[in-house]
Scaffold this motif. Sequence first.
Motif, PDB file in Angstrom:
ATOM      1  N   ALA A 110       0.842  -1.198   0.000  1.00  0.00           N
ATOM      2  CA  ALA A 110       0.000   0.000   0.000  1.00  0.00           C
ATOM      3  C   ALA A 110       0.878   1.249   0.000  1.00  0.00           C
ATOM      4  CB  ALA A 110      -0.934  -0.005   1.206  1.00  0.00           C
ATOM      5  N   ASP A 111       1.941   1.223   0.797  1.00  0.00           N
ATOM      6  CA  ASP A 111       2.851   2.370   0.855  1.00  0.00           C
ATOM      7  C   ASP A 111       3.472   2.617  -0.522  1.00  0.00           C
ATOM      8  OD1 ASP A 111       4.401   4.419   2.246  1.00  0.00           O
ATOM      9  OD2 ASP A 111       6.127   3.084   1.895  1.00  0.00           O
TER      10      ASP A 111
ATOM     11  N   GLY B  97       3.577   5.768  -5.485  1.00  0.00           N
ATOM     12  CA  GLY B  97       3.507   5.819  -6.945  1.00  0.00           C
ATOM     13  C   GLY B  97       2.363   6.697  -7.424  1.00  0.00           C
ATOM     14  N   GLU B  98       1.196   6.582  -6.782  1.00  0.00           N
ATOM     15  CA  GLU B  98       0.053   7.415  -7.157  1.00  0.00           C
ATOM     16  C   GLU B  98       0.337   8.885  -6.862  1.00  0.00           C
ATOM     17  OE1 GLU B  98      -3.358   5.839  -5.153  1.00  0.00           O
ATOM     18  OE2 GLU B  98      -3.407   4.035  -6.392  1.00  0.00           O
ATOM     19  N   GLY B  99       0.965   9.140  -5.720  1.00  0.00           N
ATOM     20  CA  GLY B  99       1.322  10.517  -5.358  1.00  0.00           C
ATOM     21  C   GLY B  99       2.309  11.115  -6.343  1.00  0.00           C
ATOM     22  N   TYR B 100       3.285  10.309  -6.738  1.00  0.00           N
ATOM     23  CA  TYR B 100       4.264  10.780  -7.726  1.00  0.00           C
ATOM     24  C   TYR B 100       3.555  11.110  -9.038  1.00  0.00           C
ATOM     25  CZ  TYR B 100       7.863  10.738 -11.287  1.00  0.00           C
ATOM     26  OH  TYR B 100       8.659  11.069 -12.345  1.00  0.00           O
TER      27      TYR B 100
ATOM     28  N   PHE C 227       3.338  14.681 -10.745  1.00  0.00           N
ATOM     29  CA  PHE C 227       3.916  14.847 -12.075  1.00  0.00           C
ATOM     30  C   PHE C 227       2.908  15.488 -13.023  1.00  0.00           C
ATOM     31  CE2 PHE C 227       4.917  13.391 -16.365  1.00  0.00           C
ATOM     32  CZ  PHE C 227       6.254  13.746 -16.461  1.00  0.00           C
ATOM     33  N   GLU C 228       1.663  15.003 -12.985  1.00  0.00           N
ATOM     34  CA  GLU C 228       0.616  15.548 -13.859  1.00  0.00           C
ATOM     35  C   GLU C 228       0.324  17.009 -13.526  1.00  0.00           C
ATOM     36  OE1 GLU C 228      -2.693  12.858 -13.542  1.00  0.00           O
ATOM     37  OE2 GLU C 228      -1.588  11.237 -14.535  1.00  0.00           O
ATOM     38  N   LYS C 229       0.223  17.329 -12.235  1.00  0.00           N
ATOM     39  CA  LYS C 229      -0.033  18.721 -11.836  1.00  0.00           C
ATOM     40  C   LYS C 229       1.140  19.624 -12.224  1.00  0.00           C
ATOM     41  CE  LYS C 229      -3.301  18.041  -8.078  1.00  0.00           C
ATOM     42  NZ  LYS C 229      -3.577  18.207  -6.649  1.00  0.00           N
TER      43      LYS C 229
END
Length: 141
Positions: A17-18, A23-26, A30-32
């Motif tokens: 989960a971590d 990965g989702e946070g990155y 990145f998109e923002k």
Amino acid sequence: MDGGHGAEDLFDTIILADERFRGEGYQEGFEKGTHRGLRDGRRHGASHGAKLSSEISFYYGFAVTWKCLLQRNPDEKSRKRLKVLEALLGLIQTSRLDDPQSEKLQDSTEKLRAKFRQVCSMLSVPMDFKDYMKTAAGTSF
């Protein structure tokens, strides 16, 4: 059922989960960041383009005005000045300033600025476009 084995599964779940959240946070960051970079880049490009357009338009108006004034005088000095003004006008008309990706944009701009300085020198006009912009910015209607 082995109680120790369940603790390992829970530990693996936490680790996975971590890693997933990292990965989702990155990806979200990145998109923002990409979106903001494009937005800021467009804003900077539009601002720079507007300034360059104002500068070239000023040179064009300056040259056309002086050309009209000098055409009234038939003397040799006026004819020489007219030739330099015609060269400036020709340079403005043939310069490829509409393509911001062009490798020649910087070179064309520098040539125009140099020709404008030559014209000002020939006309004995102490004019610099930057001085004009300071004056125009301070004008209010």
